[in-house]
Design an enzyme around this catalytic site. Structure first.
Site, short mmCIF file in Angstrom:
data_model
loop_
_atom_site.label_atom_id
_atom_site.label_comp_id
_atom_site.label_asym_id
_atom_site.label_seq_id
_atom_site.Cartn_x
_atom_site.Cartn_y
_atom_site.Cartn_z
N GLY A 203 59.87 78.99 79.39
CA GLY A 203 58.73 78.62 78.54
C GLY A 203 57.46 78.30 79.31
O GLY A 203 56.50 77.80 78.74
N GLU B 25 63.09 94.48 75.41
CA GLU B 25 62.38 93.31 74.89
C GLU B 25 61.64 93.66 73.59
O GLU B 25 61.66 92.90 72.63
CB GLU B 25 61.42 92.77 75.94
CG GLU B 25 60.73 91.51 75.47
CD GLU B 25 60.58 90.43 76.51
OE1 GLU B 25 61.09 90.57 77.64
OE2 GLU B 25 59.94 89.42 76.18
N ASP C 81 55.22 92.11 82.75
CA ASP C 81 56.28 91.24 83.26
C ASP C 81 57.40 92.04 83.93
O ASP C 81 57.81 91.75 85.05
CB ASP C 81 56.89 90.39 82.13
CG ASP C 81 55.83 89.65 81.34
OD1 ASP C 81 54.70 89.52 81.83
OD2 ASP C 81 56.14 89.20 80.22
N TYR D 43 51.19 85.83 69.49
CA TYR D 43 51.08 86.98 70.40
C TYR D 43 50.97 88.27 69.60
O TYR D 43 50.10 89.11 69.85
CB TYR D 43 52.31 87.01 71.32
CG TYR D 43 52.24 88.09 72.38
CD1 TYR D 43 51.73 87.82 73.64
CD2 TYR D 43 52.67 89.39 72.11
CE1 TYR D 43 51.66 88.80 74.61
CE2 TYR D 43 52.60 90.38 73.06
CZ TYR D 43 52.10 90.08 74.32
OH TYR D 43 52.02 91.07 75.27
C1 GLA Z 1 53.05 88.01 78.10
C2 GLA Z 1 53.55 89.43 77.85
C3 GLA Z 1 52.85 90.43 78.78
C4 GLA Z 1 51.35 90.27 78.73
C5 GLA Z 1 50.93 88.81 78.88
C6 GLA Z 1 49.48 88.59 78.64
O1 GLA Z 1 53.44 87.58 79.38
O2 GLA Z 1 54.94 89.49 78.04
O3 GLA Z 1 53.25 91.74 78.47
O4 GLA Z 1 50.83 90.83 77.55
O5 GLA Z 1 51.65 87.97 77.97
O6 GLA Z 1 48.72 89.28 79.56
#
Ligand code: GLA
Length: 384
Positions: free
Chosen positions: A120, A158, A170, A219
């Site tokens: 988190g 994911e 990521d 998000y």
């Molecule tokens: C999260 C998402 C990424 C990216 C960032 C913001 O970490 O998993 O793919 O969009 O937010 O840059």
């Protein structure tokens, strides 16, 4: 980490393969990935270790040193889980994505995870679990998956199995990280490279411990807003393939065509894309002060235009950038809580941060967790 020991305790035999995948710092490029632009991330020296062996009858058995009971599933009936077993959707999603791409793990597998990443905190523990799983399965079943596919398929796990509509930052960073380097991702083509970092730099993470209850839906909302802004802007630029193809001046010119929040989201994305390019150029020239300034500008843009910061993150960034050892600081990752990363000189220490921590505690009632993070290598097999 103790994945192998815990594996022995749980499953009564030693694992055949152990793997590691790192967490990541989002260096710059906030929410640029799913808009098709370039982003810079760094794999860190903390992450997830997996220990695994081949199973029987297509049964998958998963255990995490951090969450409750063994989770079991059948490969031919994989479906996302809810409640306390939901963490297992990341490894199960990887098994699902491998099958989708014709990689057989038909016997099933047993896998145990251990982690030294705070969950988190915006350091991508989920991508680290995915990449640790894919790397372990690649070793266990000799699948010969290319690193690029591994990153892409873990992202699909994911998006399509765990249901989080993230971009490739990521998984790409966890797969392609290298000690002493940043990972540069061209998110439109999903290609991956690295750029060197000056040796004298250090990274510090300040985890607010705050996580917005609606993080996933916020998000997804931001992602949808970017799509809506692009749908409007592309009527004036039919050749544009994605939002990052539009120039800042063009967005300004079309301000009246966009709802105010869509204008702000689009301005953030197109300017942030330019900042990623400016950071790459400044790094080539070893101009660390310029890089630091761009990190601070990035945070201000996330705060004011993308509106994915929060009081705790803003407070930390504002105070940290006043310290002489700090080149720059910004929120790292999706936002709406999570962590701030600071890029500092080698002289920075926990003591340097203590006045900031004390004033944070006074204002918010708790101290954020602070730790230094070194850049580290991408996902790899530790032993087989
Ligand atoms: C999260 C998402 C990424 C990216 C960032 C913001 O970490 O998993 O793919 O969009 O937010 O840059």
């Amino acid at each position: 980490m103790r994945a192998a020991e815990v594996f022995l305790e749980r499953f009564g035999s030693s694992p055949t393969v152990r793997s590691f995948a790192p967490g990541r710092i989002e260096f710059i490029g906030n929410h640029v990935d799913y808009n098709g632009g370039p982003v810079l991330g760094a794999a860190i020296d903390r992450g997830v270790e997996a220990a695994a062996s081949i199973g029987t009858n297509g049964r998958v058995r998963l255990y995490s040193a951090h969450f409750g009971d063994v989770v079991e599933a059948d490969l031919d009936r994989l479906a996302p889980l809810k409640g306390s077993a939901a963490w297992a959707n990341y490894p199960l999603g990887v098994a699902w994505a491998l099958a989708k791409h014709g990689c057989s793990v038909a016997n099933g597998f047993n896998m145990v995870f251990d982690s030294d990443l705070p969950a988190g905190a915006g350091l991508s523990s989920s991508a680290a679990i995915e990449l640790a799983t894919a790397t372990a399965l690649n070793g266990l079943f000799d699948l010969k998956i290319e690193r690029q596919d591994m990153a892409r398929w873990c992202r699909e796990a994911e998006n399509e199995f765990a249901g989080m509509p993230c971009g490739i930052l990521d998984q790409g960073t966890s797969a392609f990280g290298q000690a002493g380097r940043l990972v540069l991702i061209d998110c439109r083509n999903e290609t991956f490279g690295t750029v060197p970092l000056p040796e004298a730099l250090r990274f510090w993470i300040f985890n607010t411990g705050k996580k917005h209850a609606l993080l996933d839906s916020l998000y997804a909302t931001r992602r949808r807003e970017c799509e809506e802004a692009f749908a409007v802007l592309r009527t004036f630029r039919p050749d544009a393939e994605c939002l990052v193809d539009i120039q800042p001046e063009e967005v300004v010119l079309r301000r009246d065509e966009l709802r105010p929040e869509l204008y702000r989201r689009a301005m953030h994305i197109v300017n942030e894309t330019q900042r990623v390019r400016s950071v790459s150029r400044a790094l080539e020239k070893d101009d660390i002060n310029a890089v630091g300034r761009l990190l601070v500008e990035s945070h201000a843009s996330s705060r004011d235009l993308f509106e994915n910061s929060c009081a705790e993150l803003d407070f930390l960034v504002e105070r940290l950038v006043n310290l002489p050892e700090v080149y720059g600081a910004r929120l790292t990752g999706g936002g709406f809580g999570g962590a701030v990363m600071a890029m500092t000189t080698a002289r920075f220490s926990v003591e340097s941060a203590s006045p900031v921590m004390a004033s944070y505690a006074k204002r918010f009632g708790i101290e954020p967790a602070v730790f230094s993070a070194r850049t580290g290598d991408g996902s790899h097999v530790l032993a087989r």
